[in-house]
Design a protein around this motif. Structure first.
Motif, PDB file in Angstrom:
ATOM      1  N   MET A  93       0.824  -1.218   0.000  1.00 56.05           N
ATOM      2  CA  MET A  93       0.000   0.000   0.000  1.00 56.05           C
ATOM      3  C   MET A  93       0.851   1.257   0.000  1.00 56.05           C
ATOM      4  O   MET A  93       0.471   2.283  -0.548  1.00 56.05           O
ATOM      5  CB  MET A  93      -0.919   0.000   1.221  1.00 56.05           C
ATOM      6  N   ILE A 100      -0.590   3.572  -2.909  1.00 55.77           N
ATOM      7  CA  ILE A 100      -1.352   4.790  -2.596  1.00 55.77           C
ATOM      8  C   ILE A 100      -0.753   6.013  -3.276  1.00 55.77           C
ATOM      9  O   ILE A 100      -1.460   6.750  -3.969  1.00 55.77           O
ATOM     10  CB  ILE A 100      -1.474   4.982  -1.066  1.00 55.77           C
ATOM     11  N   VAL A 106      -2.701   8.296  -6.126  1.00 56.77           N
ATOM     12  CA  VAL A 106      -2.945   9.728  -5.960  1.00 56.77           C
ATOM     13  C   VAL A 106      -2.230  10.518  -7.050  1.00 56.77           C
ATOM     14  O   VAL A 106      -2.777  11.470  -7.614  1.00 56.77           O
ATOM     15  CB  VAL A 106      -2.473  10.182  -4.558  1.00 56.77           C
ATOM     16  N   GLY A 123      -4.139  10.485 -10.213  1.00 60.51           N
ATOM     17  CA  GLY A 123      -5.249  11.435 -10.127  1.00 60.51           C
ATOM     18  C   GLY A 123      -4.772  12.857 -10.355  1.00 60.51           C
ATOM     19  O   GLY A 123      -5.394  13.634 -11.091  1.00 60.51           O
ATOM     20  N   LEU A 172      -5.734  15.800 -13.063  1.00 60.13           N
ATOM     21  CA  LEU A 172      -6.182  17.131 -12.643  1.00 60.13           C
ATOM     22  C   LEU A 172      -5.379  18.221 -13.340  1.00 60.13           C
ATOM     23  O   LEU A 172      -5.935  19.185 -13.867  1.00 60.13           O
ATOM     24  CB  LEU A 172      -6.038  17.252 -11.123  1.00 60.13           C
ATOM     25  N   PHE A 196      -6.161  18.655 -16.931  1.00 64.78           N
ATOM     26  CA  PHE A 196      -7.372  19.458 -17.114  1.00 64.78           C
ATOM     27  C   PHE A 196      -7.056  20.951 -16.969  1.00 64.78           C
ATOM     28  O   PHE A 196      -7.506  21.766 -17.778  1.00 64.78           O
ATOM     29  CB  PHE A 196      -8.425  19.038 -16.100  1.00 64.78           C
ATOM     30  N   PHE A 197      -6.265  21.286 -15.944  1.00 65.16           N
ATOM     31  CA  PHE A 197      -5.891  22.690 -15.759  1.00 65.16           C
ATOM     32  C   PHE A 197      -5.180  23.241 -16.990  1.00 65.16           C
ATOM     33  O   PHE A 197      -5.434  24.344 -17.431  1.00 65.16           O
ATOM     34  CB  PHE A 197      -4.960  22.847 -14.543  1.00 65.16           C
ATOM     35  N   ALA A 256     -13.094  20.901 -10.826  1.00 65.13           N
ATOM     36  CA  ALA A 256     -12.133  19.841 -11.135  1.00 65.13           C
ATOM     37  C   ALA A 256     -11.449  19.356  -9.871  1.00 65.13           C
ATOM     38  O   ALA A 256     -11.277  18.141  -9.674  1.00 65.13           O
ATOM     39  CB  ALA A 256     -11.089  20.376 -12.130  1.00 65.13           C
ATOM     40  N   VAL A 257     -11.068  20.276  -8.989  1.00 63.30           N
ATOM     41  CA  VAL A 257     -10.402  19.880  -7.747  1.00 63.30           C
ATOM     42  C   VAL A 257     -11.348  19.043  -6.883  1.00 63.30           C
ATOM     43  O   VAL A 257     -10.975  17.990  -6.360  1.00 63.30           O
ATOM     44  CB  VAL A 257      -9.918  21.132  -6.977  1.00 63.30           C
ATOM     45  N   PHE A 310     -11.730  15.598  -8.467  1.00 65.87           N
ATOM     46  CA  PHE A 310     -10.519  14.801  -8.236  1.00 65.87           C
ATOM     47  C   PHE A 310     -10.517  14.270  -6.804  1.00 65.87           C
ATOM     48  O   PHE A 310     -10.306  13.083  -6.565  1.00 65.87           O
ATOM     49  CB  PHE A 310      -9.291  15.678  -8.497  1.00 65.87           C
ATOM     50  N   ASN A 355     -10.814  10.273  -5.661  1.00 62.38           N
ATOM     51  CA  ASN A 355      -9.672   9.624  -5.012  1.00 62.38           C
ATOM     52  C   ASN A 355      -9.986   9.210  -3.577  1.00 62.38           C
ATOM     53  O   ASN A 355      -9.527   8.165  -3.108  1.00 62.38           O
ATOM     54  CB  ASN A 355      -8.451  10.536  -5.064  1.00 62.38           C
ATOM     55  N   MET A 372     -11.852   6.110  -3.498  1.00 61.82           N
ATOM     56  CA  MET A 372     -10.969   4.952  -3.695  1.00 61.82           C
ATOM     57  C   MET A 372     -10.487   4.405  -2.347  1.00 61.82           C
ATOM     58  O   MET A 372     -10.258   3.205  -2.195  1.00 61.82           O
ATOM     59  CB  MET A 372      -9.777   5.411  -4.541  1.00 61.82           C
ATOM     60  N   PHE A 373     -10.336   5.291  -1.352  1.00 59.54           N
ATOM     61  CA  PHE A 373      -9.896   4.821  -0.030  1.00 59.54           C
ATOM     62  C   PHE A 373     -11.082   4.485   0.869  1.00 59.54           C
ATOM     63  O   PHE A 373     -10.948   3.721   1.806  1.00 59.54           O
ATOM     64  CB  PHE A 373      -9.013   5.887   0.640  1.00 59.54           C
ATOM     65  N   LEU A 388      -4.748   4.726   8.660  1.00 58.95           N
ATOM     66  CA  LEU A 388      -3.857   5.191   7.588  1.00 58.95           C
ATOM     67  C   LEU A 388      -4.690   5.708   6.420  1.00 58.95           C
ATOM     68  O   LEU A 388      -4.451   6.805   5.888  1.00 58.95           O
ATOM     69  CB  LEU A 388      -2.943   4.051   7.133  1.00 58.95           C
ATOM     70  N   LEU A 389      -5.704   4.912   6.020  1.00 59.05           N
ATOM     71  CA  LEU A 389      -6.541   5.329   4.889  1.00 59.05           C
ATOM     72  C   LEU A 389      -7.284   6.622   5.214  1.00 59.05           C
ATOM     73  O   LEU A 389      -7.443   7.500   4.365  1.00 59.05           O
ATOM     74  CB  LEU A 389      -7.527   4.215   4.507  1.00 59.05           C
ATOM     75  N   VAL A 401      -4.791   9.454   4.793  1.00 58.29           N
ATOM     76  CA  VAL A 401      -4.558   9.783   3.379  1.00 58.29           C
ATOM     77  C   VAL A 401      -5.729  10.599   2.848  1.00 58.29           C
ATOM     78  O   VAL A 401      -5.553  11.625   2.173  1.00 58.29           O
ATOM     79  CB  VAL A 401      -4.358   8.492   2.557  1.00 58.29           C
ATOM     80  N   ILE A 417      -5.893  14.595   1.341  1.00 58.95           N
ATOM     81  CA  ILE A 417      -6.458  15.055   0.065  1.00 58.95           C
ATOM     82  C   ILE A 417      -7.608  16.016   0.325  1.00 58.95           C
ATOM     83  O   ILE A 417      -7.717  17.067  -0.306  1.00 58.95           O
ATOM     84  CB  ILE A 417      -6.971  13.845  -0.758  1.00 58.95           C
TER      85      ILE A 417
END
Lengths: 48, 720
Positions: free
Chosen positions: A4, A8, A12, A15, A19, A22-23, B125-126, B129, B133, B136-137, B155-156, B159, B163
């Motif tokens: 992991m 992970i 990320v 992703g 992003l 796109f910007f 968009a942010v 995103f 994501n 996903m966790f 932990l997840l 994370v 974000i």
């Protein structure tokens, strides 16, 4: 579960790449003329 | 030149009509790469064929380096080697291709860049995103509930927090700003509960993660923001489109004027650059750019757009003319007496602005809902908090065994109430409905200028019509006069003239030959045929001794050929064919109908009688129209104004709701809520009024919203 630690950041990061892609497209004006873009694909560049 | 189809090759748009063309030279700018560049607003471009026709056509011109047409906005950017090309050739070329193009002020155009929209898109968009994501966790946490170790789960969660926190801080900025502004003004809007919910949920989730708790709600926060931002962006797009249309029109007001220099040379300058004392040439068909005095020439002016008056007015040296009037027959030279910003047109613009400010105070239905909703929601959350704080303690006092209690649980449950009642349905549904409604109307030729226009339209109870161009066609039609040979002979002369009455006569006679005539401005036409003089024009000119002719005030032309007795042609601004049924239908719906016009009493009276309107007023100035609408509003009425002229524009802005036909002058279109592109009056009123009995689009919004609010939230909130 050590995998992991690798997966992970990769997930990320992918992703984030999306992003920022796109910007970039937003900044370079690719959404400024959506109407024209859909018609421009029909124009044959070689013609005339 | 090969004869190519004029205008859009797919036939989606009609070729451009003949409009007064201005020399674009005044609007050419030197760009960063040392090229000359010009921005034009092109009308009538609709498809791929138009793009390639315009761009290739312009690239064929010598020296043109770049030609790019933006089909969404209709803006065309042309760049060419400095000095290689006269700018007038570009507009001439576009005209030859069948498109109308008008230059506009690049400074005004640059001010139009939609920064707010791009910022909202970046926020969206942010949030998207982050939502994906974090999901996903979150899915592994839910799937592994009970099996996953506490360390992995935490932990997840961490994370997710890393974000969610920066993403939410960025993406929630539009809500925070708006909420802060509202709070500072001591009001509450929808963004207050939204901001509170976002902050509270983030806080609770971080504290739960710190405590290594089982549930965190980072996914919920980001997803909430994502959905709300979709609604916010749709709403913004809608308003932006209306704003762009209005600003395009403003940029187009940047007309150029032909200024005569000290050495007699004529050069094109922007109207804004004119100074009092400048000499300006006005060719036939052009508009006067500023107020001034005629110092050379004799002609006739069309003032219909300014005053609603249909009969042309003749001008001579020494007479004052107002900005906006159209010169009809002969070249005029005028001396400017005011700057563009001080002319009579600018006065109208000030009236328009006043009306729009008043209208901005209209409270949108969504804000009305927010005013009721926000206090209720916050009271409920507070009660929940207090209940969970006091309840378990009370139960324990009565000897019950309560497992969990305390401030943490109370905050968690209060946050749950805030998030569940978060008005995301309102924020998403209202703009979605407005976008769908305006999109459908647009397909049917109705351009909705502002989101709340539909709400206001549903409330109207009085309809006020303008006469010229709205109830009538705005052009004279031959209504009385001889036909056959005499008509054809008169038409020989009429075809050679640009005068509106001559045009109407030529139209009635149908296509045919023309002969050479001598045009005496303000008087008539003179020619010779079969050895006898022919005259067509005013009674005093063509038939000085005709007796017993009716003097009903209608526009007329007299025709005399040799010794034959002179004959009279009478013209009238013809009514649209379907006015009667439309007025009847409006009355049947219980709406009061009025007619308010700047035209003469006789003309208005006959139009009102023909249309079946009992309440009418004539000789009303633009300010008088505004005053009339003010009086109606003061009496508690909600008037809908329908008009097309420049003289109607202030009234359009002052009315509760307003409609301008597509053929209306730009300023009127900018001032109206709705612009309707259909020629036929009945069709467009039917389209609008169909909505009335059902409570309008606003009723639709209500029911749509009700169904969304009442349905359970569909965002996954497994923790709650």
């Amino acid at each position: 579960m050590d995998i992991m630690i690798v997966l992970i950041p990769i997930a990320v990061l992918m992703g984030l790449v999306g992003l920022f892609a796109f910007f970039w497209s937003l900044r370079s004006g690719q959404y400024d003329d959506l109407e024209g873009a859909k018609h421009r694909i029909l124009i044959d560049e070689d013609e005339g | 030149m090969a004869l190519a189809a004029s205008g859009c090759p797919s036939g989606l748009a009609a070729p451009a009509p003949e409009i007064p063309r201005a020399d674009p030279a005044a609007f050419v700018r030197r760009d960063a790469e040392g090229r000359d560049a010009l921005e034009l607003l092109v009308q009538g471009a609709r498809c791929a064929g138009c793009i390639s026709k315009i761009e290739r056509g312009l690239l064929d011109l010598p020296g043109v380096i770049e030609a790019r047409l933006n089909l969404s906005t209709g803006r065309l950017r042309v760049a060419w080697r400095a000095g290689a090309l006269a700018p007038a050739r570009i507009s001439q070329k576009l005209h030859d291709l069948g498109y109308a193009a008008q230059p506009f002020d690049p400074d005004a155009a640059n001010a139009q860049a939609d920064h707010e929209g791009k910022f909202l898109l970046r926020c969206l968009a942010v949030a998207g995103f982050a939502a994906m994501n974090i999901m996903m966790f979150s899915v592994p946490i839910w799937a592994g509930h009970g099996e996953m170790g506490e360390a992995t789960r935490t932990l997840l969660h961490w994370v997710s927090a890393f974000i969610a926190v920066p993403a939410a801080m960025y993406a929630a900025q539009p809500f925070f700003r708006s909420a802060w502004q509202a709070l500072r003004a001591r009001r509450a809007n929808m963004d207050v509960p939204i901001s509170l919910a976002v902050v509270l949920t983030l806080g609770v989730s971080i504290s739960e993660t710190w405590r290594q708790g089982a549930h965190a709600y980072f996914d919920g926060v980001t997803m909430l923001l994502f959905f709300l931002l979709i609604g916010r962006y749709l709403d913004h797009r809608l308003r932006e489109r209306a704003r762009t249309a209005a600003r395009d029109l403003l940029a187009l007001q940047a007309v150029s004027a032909a200024r005569i220099g000290a050495d007699g040379a004529i050069d094109a300058v922007p109207a804004q650059a004119l100074q009092p004392g400048d000499l300006i040439q006005i060719a036939p068909g052009e508009r006067a750019p500023v107020d001034g005095v005629v110092i050379e020439g004799e002609s006739e002016l069309d003032r219909a757009m300014l005053t609603g008056e249909t009969a042309p007015q003749s001008v001579r040296v020494g007479m004052r003319i107002h900005a906006g009037v159209i010169n009809l027959s002969q070249r005029l030279v005028m001396r400017a007496e005011a700057r563009a910003g001080e002319s009579s047109v600018a006065e109208l613009a000030r009236l328009i602005e006043m009306g729009e400010q008043r209208r901005a105070r209209f409270v949108r239905i969504i804000d009305k809902a927010a005013a009721l909703y926000v206090p209720v929601v916050h009271t409920m959350a507070a009660l929940t908090f207090l209940g969970w704080l006091a309840g378990p303690a009370l139960l324990q006092a009565f000897g019950y065994d309560v497992a969990e209690a305390g401030v943490r649980i109370a905050i968690l449950n209060a946050a749950a109430v805030l998030i569940i009642t978060c008005p995301c349905a309102l924020g998403l549904a209202a703009p979605a409905v407005q976008v769908v409604a305006t999109g459908r109307l647009f397909q049917r030729g109705v351009l909705v200028k502002s989101g709340d226009a539909l709400e206001r339209l549903a409330e109207i109870d009085t309809v006020v019509f303008d006469k010229t161009g709205t109830l009538t066609l705005g052009q004279p039609r031959l209504v009385d006069g001889p036909s056959g040979e005499t008509l054809q002979q008169a038409a020989l002369m009429a075809r050679a003239s640009r005068h509106p009455l001559s045009r109407a006569l030529a139209h009635a006679a149908g296509p045919g030959p023309a002969i050479a005539v001598r045009e005496l401005p303000g008087v008539g036409l003179e020619a010779e045929r079969d050895g006898a003089p022919m005259r067509l024009g005013k009674r005093s000119f063509a038939a000085p001794d005709a007796a017993g002719a009716p003097a009903d005030g209608a526009a007329e032309l007299w025709f005399a050929h040799g010794d034959a007795p002179p004959v009279r042609f009478a013209f009238e601004d013809a009514m649209r064919a379907d006015v009667g049924p439309v007025i009847a239908a409006l009355k049947q719906r219980g709406l009061a109908v009025e007619l308010v016009s700047g035209d003469r009493l006789v003309a208005v009276q006959s139009a009102a009688r023909a249309a079946g309107i009992e309440t009418w007023r004539s000789d009303i100035s633009p300010a008088g129209k505004v005053a009339h609408l003010e009086a109606l509003r003061a009496a508690g009425k909600k008037p809908l104004m329908i008009g097309d002229g420049l003289n109607d524009a202030p009234a359009l802005a002052a009315a509760h709701a307003s409609v301008a036909p597509g053929a209306a002058l730009e300023a009127s279109q900018a001032a109206a809520d709705l612009v309707i592109q259909v020629r036929c009056l009945r069709l467009w009123l039917k389209r609008l009024m169909l909505r009335k009995p059902r409570g309008g689009a606003c009723g639709k919004i209500c029911s749509f919203r009700r169904s969304i609010i009442l349905s359970p939230r569909r965002l996954p909130q497994p923790g709650f």
